[in-house]
Design a protein around this motif. Structure first.
Motif, PDB file in Angstrom:
ATOM      1  N   ILE A  45      22.300  20.828  56.817  1.00  0.00           N
ATOM      2  CA  ILE A  45      22.870  19.991  55.702  1.00  0.00           C
ATOM      3  C   ILE A  45      22.049  20.314  54.287  1.00  0.00           C
ATOM      4  CG2 ILE A  45      23.137  17.380  54.984  1.00  0.00           C
ATOM      5  CD1 ILE A  45      23.037  16.768  58.008  1.00  0.00           C
ATOM      6  N   LEU A  46      21.146  20.369  54.484  1.00  0.00           N
ATOM      7  CA  LEU A  46      20.120  20.563  53.139  1.00  0.00           C
ATOM      8  C   LEU A  46      20.881  21.868  52.549  1.00  0.00           C
ATOM      9  CD1 LEU A  46      17.897  19.873  51.193  1.00  0.00           C
ATOM     10  CD2 LEU A  46      16.378  21.269  52.540  1.00  0.00           C
ATOM     11  N   PHE A  47      20.692  22.832  53.105  1.00  0.00           N
ATOM     12  CA  PHE A  47      21.268  24.150  52.966  1.00  0.00           C
ATOM     13  C   PHE A  47      22.671  24.273  52.129  1.00  0.00           C
ATOM     14  CE2 PHE A  47      23.714  28.082  53.636  1.00  0.00           C
ATOM     15  CZ  PHE A  47      23.145  29.075  52.849  1.00  0.00           C
ATOM     16  N   VAL A  48      23.600  23.511  52.814  1.00  0.00           N
ATOM     17  CA  VAL A  48      24.975  23.403  52.663  1.00  0.00           C
ATOM     18  C   VAL A  48      25.011  22.555  51.134  1.00  0.00           C
ATOM     19  CG1 VAL A  48      27.106  22.250  53.101  1.00  0.00           C
ATOM     20  CG2 VAL A  48      26.090  23.634  55.001  1.00  0.00           C
ATOM     21  N   LYS A  49      24.319  21.398  51.119  1.00  0.00           N
ATOM     22  CA  LYS A  49      24.167  20.800  49.906  1.00  0.00           C
ATOM     23  C   LYS A  49      23.931  21.409  48.841  1.00  0.00           C
ATOM     24  CE  LYS A  49      22.357  16.249  48.090  1.00  0.00           C
ATOM     25  NZ  LYS A  49      21.874  16.863  46.849  1.00  0.00           N
ATOM     26  N   ALA A  50      22.613  22.300  48.964  1.00  0.00           N
ATOM     27  CA  ALA A  50      22.078  22.926  48.008  1.00  0.00           C
ATOM     28  C   ALA A  50      22.754  24.264  47.630  1.00  0.00           C
ATOM     29  CB  ALA A  50      20.678  23.388  48.190  1.00  0.00           C
ATOM     30  N   SER A  51      23.462  24.967  48.640  1.00  0.00           N
ATOM     31  CA  SER A  51      23.979  26.324  48.070  1.00  0.00           C
ATOM     32  C   SER A  51      25.544  26.316  48.047  1.00  0.00           C
ATOM     33  CB  SER A  51      23.855  27.179  49.595  1.00  0.00           C
ATOM     34  OG  SER A  51      22.457  27.322  49.844  1.00  0.00           O
ATOM     35  N   PHE A  52      26.279  24.993  48.312  1.00  0.00           N
ATOM     36  CA  PHE A  52      27.781  24.974  48.156  1.00  0.00           C
ATOM     37  C   PHE A  52      27.980  23.789  47.434  1.00  0.00           C
ATOM     38  CE2 PHE A  52      27.118  27.366  52.280  1.00  0.00           C
ATOM     39  CZ  PHE A  52      27.834  28.457  51.883  1.00  0.00           C
ATOM     40  N   PHE A  53      27.364  22.913  46.871  1.00  0.00           N
ATOM     41  CA  PHE A  53      27.785  21.724  46.259  1.00  0.00           C
ATOM     42  C   PHE A  53      26.780  21.408  45.124  1.00  0.00           C
ATOM     43  CE2 PHE A  53      29.330  21.101  50.554  1.00  0.00           C
ATOM     44  CZ  PHE A  53      30.863  20.823  50.196  1.00  0.00           C
ATOM     45  N   THR A  54      26.151  22.494  44.517  1.00  0.00           N
ATOM     46  CA  THR A  54      25.434  22.324  43.449  1.00  0.00           C
ATOM     47  C   THR A  54      25.785  23.436  42.407  1.00  0.00           C
ATOM     48  OG1 THR A  54      23.213  22.258  42.547  1.00  0.00           O
ATOM     49  CG2 THR A  54      23.576  23.734  44.119  1.00  0.00           C
ATOM     50  N   ARG A  55      25.882  22.931  41.140  1.00  0.00           N
ATOM     51  CA  ARG A  55      25.981  23.949  40.210  1.00  0.00           C
ATOM     52  C   ARG A  55      24.843  24.846  39.533  1.00  0.00           C
ATOM     53  NH1 ARG A  55      29.972  20.501  36.055  1.00  0.00           N
ATOM     54  NH2 ARG A  55      31.411  20.156  37.614  1.00  0.00           N
ATOM     55  N   GLU A  56      23.629  24.439  39.931  1.00  0.00           N
ATOM     56  CA  GLU A  56      22.444  25.112  39.792  1.00  0.00           C
ATOM     57  C   GLU A  56      22.511  26.709  40.241  1.00  0.00           C
ATOM     58  OE1 GLU A  56      17.590  24.809  40.280  1.00  0.00           O
ATOM     59  OE2 GLU A  56      19.041  23.439  41.410  1.00  0.00           O
ATOM     60  N   LYS A  57      21.977  27.685  39.497  1.00  0.00           N
ATOM     61  CA  LYS A  57      22.151  28.777  39.633  1.00  0.00           C
ATOM     62  C   LYS A  57      20.809  29.499  40.080  1.00  0.00           C
ATOM     63  CE  LYS A  57      26.509  29.552  38.819  1.00  0.00           C
ATOM     64  NZ  LYS A  57      27.383  30.054  39.791  1.00  0.00           N
ATOM     65  N   SER A  58      20.832  30.584  40.888  1.00  0.00           N
ATOM     66  CA  SER A  58      19.462  31.106  41.428  1.00  0.00           C
ATOM     67  C   SER A  58      18.824  31.775  40.323  1.00  0.00           C
ATOM     68  CB  SER A  58      19.727  32.226  42.502  1.00  0.00           C
ATOM     69  OG  SER A  58      18.340  32.732  42.496  1.00  0.00           O
ATOM     70  N   LEU A  59      17.433  31.604  40.252  1.00  0.00           N
ATOM     71  CA  LEU A  59      16.592  32.427  38.947  1.00  0.00           C
ATOM     72  C   LEU A  59      16.591  33.863  39.539  1.00  0.00           C
ATOM     73  CD1 LEU A  59      13.685  29.602  38.853  1.00  0.00           C
ATOM     74  CD2 LEU A  59      15.762  30.126  37.370  1.00  0.00           C
ATOM     75  N   ASP A  60      16.922  34.049  40.798  1.00  0.00           N
ATOM     76  CA  ASP A  60      16.817  35.619  41.022  1.00  0.00           C
ATOM     77  C   ASP A  60      18.307  35.868  41.767  1.00  0.00           C
ATOM     78  OD1 ASP A  60      16.191  38.391  41.891  1.00  0.00           O
ATOM     79  OD2 ASP A  60      14.817  37.514  43.415  1.00  0.00           O
ATOM     80  N   GLU A  61      19.305  36.136  40.959  1.00  0.00           N
ATOM     81  CA  GLU A  61      20.673  36.402  41.516  1.00  0.00           C
ATOM     82  C   GLU A  61      20.527  37.309  42.590  1.00  0.00           C
ATOM     83  OE1 GLU A  61      23.129  34.579  41.411  1.00  0.00           O
ATOM     84  OE2 GLU A  61      22.866  33.153  39.888  1.00  0.00           O
ATOM     85  N   VAL A  62      19.868  38.319  42.523  1.00  0.00           N
ATOM     86  CA  VAL A  62      19.809  39.569  43.284  1.00  0.00           C
ATOM     87  C   VAL A  62      18.397  39.447  44.235  1.00  0.00           C
ATOM     88  CG1 VAL A  62      20.132  42.053  43.715  1.00  0.00           C
ATOM     89  CG2 VAL A  62      21.301  41.042  41.763  1.00  0.00           C
ATOM     90  N   ALA A  63      18.633  39.119  45.261  1.00  0.00           N
ATOM     91  CA  ALA A  63      17.372  39.176  46.258  1.00  0.00           C
ATOM     92  C   ALA A  63      17.004  40.566  46.465  1.00  0.00           C
ATOM     93  CB  ALA A  63      17.658  38.313  47.434  1.00  0.00           C
ATOM     94  N   ARG A  64      15.797  41.081  46.247  1.00  0.00           N
ATOM     95  CA  ARG A  64      15.298  42.416  46.503  1.00  0.00           C
ATOM     96  C   ARG A  64      14.856  42.679  48.043  1.00  0.00           C
ATOM     97  NH1 ARG A  64      11.483  44.238  44.364  1.00  0.00           N
ATOM     98  NH2 ARG A  64      10.262  42.266  43.829  1.00  0.00           N
ATOM     99  N   PHE A  65      15.234  43.940  48.311  1.00  0.00           N
ATOM    100  CA  PHE A  65      14.739  44.295  49.750  1.00  0.00           C
ATOM    101  C   PHE A  65      13.728  45.367  49.541  1.00  0.00           C
ATOM    102  CE2 PHE A  65      18.909  42.522  50.586  1.00  0.00           C
ATOM    103  CZ  PHE A  65      18.773  42.018  51.863  1.00  0.00           C
ATOM    104  N   LYS A  66      13.610  46.154  48.454  1.00  0.00           N
ATOM    105  CA  LYS A  66      12.603  47.074  48.324  1.00  0.00           C
ATOM    106  C   LYS A  66      11.358  46.699  48.253  1.00  0.00           C
ATOM    107  CE  LYS A  66      12.058  51.514  45.920  1.00  0.00           C
ATOM    108  NZ  LYS A  66      12.444  52.492  44.731  1.00  0.00           N
ATOM    109  N   PRO A  67      10.108  47.031  48.735  1.00  0.00           N
ATOM    110  CA  PRO A  67       8.720  46.589  48.498  1.00  0.00           C
ATOM    111  C   PRO A  67       8.506  47.019  46.971  1.00  0.00           C
ATOM    112  CG  PRO A  67       8.823  47.315  50.529  1.00  0.00           C
ATOM    113  CD  PRO A  67      10.227  47.608  50.089  1.00  0.00           C
TER     114      PRO A  67
END
Length: 412
Positions: free
Chosen positions: A243-265
């Motif tokens: 529920i917390l994930f759905v609320k934060a990820s699909f029902f908020t206008r706030e954008k991520s500070l890191d839009e592209v999550a990196r995989f490379k160390p």
């Protein structure tokens, strides 16, 4: 405090090696990779003054990469003939266990669909996680999938699922952590306000009443609900998390500070534990350990020069441990006699460990086509069954027993 926690958790896991489950092995290596990142950070900056955001950006790509590797091997190990044989498949066994009330349909088609569907979902989740636009969908599917499988009565999968939930956090946007942080402080402020409320007998009696109800309810619930930890605590935690994930990820206008999550160390030096995780997953195919190699409940067999994998043959094995099999005929030790009763074969390395550890009065076994008898009372101190295996190898390698007959049945 975080560093102390990691150190204690890792040391406990290392102490009980090799008797750790697959998720414990993953958590151990993930914790060690975070520990490694902390050391790298301190040495590089020559300071113990750690910036939390910088440290997170250093270890988060490692955990993301390691989780994708874990999913890769979970799927790869299931690509064998036994897993897709409905009469033997772990997918069938778990489906029937979940269907204890006979609510779900059962047929050969349904069982086959369940096996293929399991592989498809476990392949789909990491694929969606790899791309920013599909990441939240992948997380939601993964959360729901791992929430549901935790209720299977055969195994307490909530421990594995909770480890996956924790790893998912590094794939979430800043809105998730900000929402969780906000809820935490709201709860703490509410408790602080309760503390500051003037004393009254009415309030005291309310607190005593609530505590009394809890004391009465918990024993009653534990008797009615046999696995109350799973059905109460896990349900509360997992549903709340989703529920917390759905609320934060699909029902908020706030954008991520890191839009592209990196995989490379951030440095080649940080590849150490992702590479170890790859090697750990490859162990069955190169002739090393078969336990805690992420091949849980996959019906995989690679022992005795025989592979039931759809495209990885046994002849690529570099090491010979799995080629040396033993069949126990009889033994005075129940744990060894059980292998005989179940018509199971053992890798000689594991057989040596079990004999040296349990010290049976007598054990009869077949190795390389020859029937042999071992007696602890008459064995010399130099006998390899008395000496067992070298300490380091004993710590890092453990082999599961396999059935004499195909297809391989479901096992851990």
């Amino acid at each position: 405090r975080f560093l102390v926690f990691l150190t204690v958790q890792a040391s406990v896991s290392l102490r009980v090696l090799p008797h750790v489950s697959n998720h414990e092995m993953f958590v151990l290596l993930a914790n060690l990779s975070i520990f490694h990142a902390i050391i790298f950070y301190v040495v590089k900056r020559k300071s113990f003054n750690i910036n939390q955001k910088d440290l997170y950006n250093l270890f988060a790509p490692l955990i993301r990469l390691e989780l994708i590797i874990l999913y890769f091997f979970v799927v790869l190990h299931k690509l064998n003939s036994a897993f897709f044989t409905t009469s033997a498949s772990c997918a069938t066994e778990f489906y029937n266990a979940q269907n204890s009330l006979s609510i779900l349909p059962t047929s050969e088609f349904i069982y086959a669909l369940n096996a293929y569907g399991t592989v498809l979902i476990e392949a789909l989740i990491p694929t969606l996680l790899c791309f920013r636009r599909t990441r939240n969908i992948g997380l939601l599917i993964g959360l729901c999938f791992h929430c549901l499988i935790a209720y299977n009565p055969i195994n307490g999968f909530y421990d594995f699922s909770s480890a996956i939930f924790a790893a998912y956090v590094v794939f979430t946007a800043a809105s998730f952590s900000n929402t969780a942080h906000s809820l935490f402080y709201k709860a703490r402020n509410y408790l602080n306000r309760l503390k500051e409320t003037p004393f009254s007998y009415k309030r005291l009696m309310s607190i005593i009443g609530v505590l009394f109800c809890l004391l009465v309810a918990l024993p009653v619930v534990s008797k009615i609900v046999t696995d109350y930890f799973r059905y109460l605590l896990w349900t509360g935690f997992s549903i709340g998390f989703i529920i917390l994930f759905v609320k934060a990820s699909f029902f908020t206008r706030e954008k991520s500070l890191d839009e592209v999550a990196r995989f490379k160390p951030a440095s080649p030096l940080l590849w150490l534990f992702p590479v170890i995780i790859v090697i750990n997953g490859m162990c069955p195919y190169i002739g090393l350990k078969t336990e805690s190699s992420f091949s849980m409940f996959s019906n995989l067999r690679t022992e005795g020069g025989v592979s039931n994998h759809l495209f990885i043959p046994a002849n690529i094995q570099i090491f010979d441990y799995q080629k040396d099999l033993v069949e126990v005929i009889s033994s005075t030790k129940p744990i060894l006699q059980q292998k005989a009763d179940n018509k199971q074969l053992m890798v000689y390395f594991e057989f040596k460990h079990l004999v040296s550890d349990t010290r049976p009065e007598k054990v009869e076994y077949i190795r390389n086509g020859k029937r042999q008898t071992f007696s602890w009372a008459t064995a010399s101190a130099d006998d390899e069954l008395v000496r067992g295996n070298p300490f380091l190898l004993k710590k890092i390698m453990k082999f599961r027993s396999i059935s004499k007959y195909e297809p391989q049945p479901c096992s851990h």
